[in-house]
Design an enzyme around this catalytic site. Structure first.
Site, mmCIF file in Angstrom:
data_model
loop_
_atom_site.group_PDB
_atom_site.id
_atom_site.type_symbol
_atom_site.label_atom_id
_atom_site.label_comp_id
_atom_site.label_asym_id
_atom_site.label_seq_id
_atom_site.Cartn_x
_atom_site.Cartn_y
_atom_site.Cartn_z
ATOM 1 N N GLY A 13 -2.153 -5.153 17.884
ATOM 2 C CA GLY A 13 -1.615 -6.265 17.110
ATOM 3 C C GLY A 13 -0.159 -6.533 17.436
ATOM 4 O O GLY A 13 0.499 -5.781 18.171
ATOM 5 N N SER A 41 -11.342 -3.526 19.933
ATOM 6 C CA SER A 41 -10.335 -3.242 20.963
ATOM 7 C C SER A 41 -10.545 -1.893 21.649
ATOM 8 O O SER A 41 -9.863 -1.598 22.635
ATOM 9 C CB SER A 41 -8.933 -3.267 20.334
ATOM 10 N N ARG A 102 2.953 0.448 -1.153
ATOM 11 C CA ARG A 102 4.380 0.268 -1.441
ATOM 12 C C ARG A 102 4.766 0.557 -2.889
ATOM 13 O O ARG A 102 5.817 1.127 -3.152
ATOM 14 C CB ARG A 102 4.815 -1.158 -1.068
ATOM 15 N N CYS A 131 8.899 -7.181 5.085
ATOM 16 C CA CYS A 131 9.923 -7.561 6.061
ATOM 17 C C CYS A 131 11.134 -8.228 5.405
ATOM 18 O O CYS A 131 12.285 -7.913 5.735
ATOM 19 C CB CYS A 131 9.330 -8.473 7.122
ATOM 20 N N GLY A 162 5.906 -14.081 10.699
ATOM 21 C CA GLY A 162 5.602 -13.220 9.565
ATOM 22 C C GLY A 162 4.186 -13.396 9.060
ATOM 23 O O GLY A 162 3.681 -12.563 8.307
ATOM 24 N N LYS A 209 6.758 -9.064 -4.441
ATOM 25 C CA LYS A 209 7.036 -7.919 -3.577
ATOM 26 C C LYS A 209 8.531 -7.690 -3.464
ATOM 27 O O LYS A 209 9.025 -6.558 -3.602
ATOM 28 C CB LYS A 209 6.456 -8.145 -2.171
ATOM 29 N N HIS A 238 13.630 -14.023 10.129
ATOM 30 C CA HIS A 238 13.749 -14.476 8.744
ATOM 31 C C HIS A 238 15.224 -14.658 8.365
ATOM 32 O O HIS A 238 16.078 -13.845 8.735
ATOM 33 C CB HIS A 238 13.146 -13.447 7.791
#
Length: 333
Positions: A13, A41, A102, A131, A162, A209, A238
């Site tokens: 990825g 993959s 998280r 991010c 993103g 988040k 960003h």
């Protein structure tokens, strides 16, 4: 120095490939490298440090047969929920880039410039923050240490990278007049005030988040934080407007010096010569860039910051590799 066995999970990825690049650049003391990806993959080849590695299907049997010390994981929340505990039970420390762990109270959420030591208090899983949160924390950490943050207002301008390959394709296709597939509306020549889905509060998940992760990383559950996150037609990088109110007074010149001297942060703040951070000059960099630093005259002790970073590198891959570096340095003590 002892060498450590490392796996990259989701190696094919966008973030996984960037993790491989950063691992090569930072020259971690590795013994064995294992590349994991989906069944689709499996069998393909990935180049690392001048050698080719065959991609192994991510499943429980292969995890147990290929024991490693650290797994850098960027394979999505659902995959992480299933397989991160399998790695952990096999004696591996997982550094996970998804949102799955998280906010788990037993999983440290780590930005090395801010709370690296939290990584040592793990039960086999460490979470990489969102991010947009990562770059904000790098800028806010030195200021919180010295002036104590009272309130934060985030407004983000987030690149299509993103949203993965599909987000990038929507921007490219939009320039050709092709309808979007990833986003609800065209992103080309447009701005979307929605990242992720809306919750009952009216905030999006991305906004929640940022709010919750900021509080967790700073160990400040009552910190006043609000956010508006926006997708913009920029390929990568960003940008964030961050308004901060402090408990303590500050001298603006000294505050700029605090930012300039902070770990992982570059001050670009020469407005007389139109020097300030932009995605185009932060692309491919590991640092977080801050500029447009100015006093907020609407409150007693407030400041405005403009913060920009490469969301695929520092916002994902580099932060994860930095956590691995910290673990290895402490294991080698």
């Amino acid at each position: 120095m002892k060498k450590f066995d490392i796996a990259v999970v989701g190696c094919t990825g966008k973030v996984g490939r960037q993790m491989i690049t950063v691992l090569e650049e930072r020259k971690l003391p590795y013994g064995k490298i294992v590349m994991f990806a989906s069944q689709k993959s499996a069998g393909s080849k990935i180049s690392f440090d001048g050698k080719e590695y065959e991609v192994i299907e991510l499943n429980e049997a292969n995890i147990k047969a290929n024991k490693v010390d650290i797994a850098l994981m960027s394979a999505g929340g659902g995959t992480s929920k299933i397989f991160a505990p399998v790695f952990a039970q096999n004696g591996t420390v997982v550094i996970d880039n998804s949102s799955q762990w998280r906010m788990d109270k037993d999983v440290p959420l780590v930005v090395p410039e801010a709370n690296a030591a939290d990584a040592l208090d793990n039960h086999g899983i460490i979470a990489n923050p969102n991010c947009s949160t990562i770059q904000a924390i790098v800028a806010l950490k030195p200021l919180n240490d010295k002036y104590k943050i009272k309130r934060v207002v985030y407004s983000t301008y987030q690149a299509v990278s993103g949203a993965g390959m599909a987000g990038s394709e929507d921007l490219e296709n939009g320039a050709k007049g092709i309808a979007p597939k990833k986003f609800n509306h065209p992103i080309f020549h447009n701005v979307l005030p929605q990242i992720d889905v809306f919750t009952e509060s009216g905030y999006t998940k991305e906004e929640e988040k940022m709010i919750n992760e900021t509080r967790k990383i700073f160990h400040a559950p009552d910190m006043a934080v609000t956010a508006t996150t926006v997708r913009v037609p920029v390929p990568n990088g960003h940008s964030e407007s961050i308004n901060v109110e402090f408990e303590k007074e500050f001298d603006l010149d000294q505050l700029k010096k605090d930012l300039a001297n902070a770990e992982g942060l570059v001050l670009m703040d020469d407005v007389a010569n139109c020097v300030y951070p932009m995605p185009c000059n932060c692309d491919g960099k590991d640092e977080v860039f801050v500029g447009r630093v100015r006093r907020d005259f609407s409150v007693k002790s407030g400041v405005n910051l403009w913060v920009v970073a490469d969301n695929i590198r520092k916002g994902a891959a580099t932060n994860a590799v930095q956590i691995a570096q910290y673990l290895i340095a402490n294991w080698n003590k």
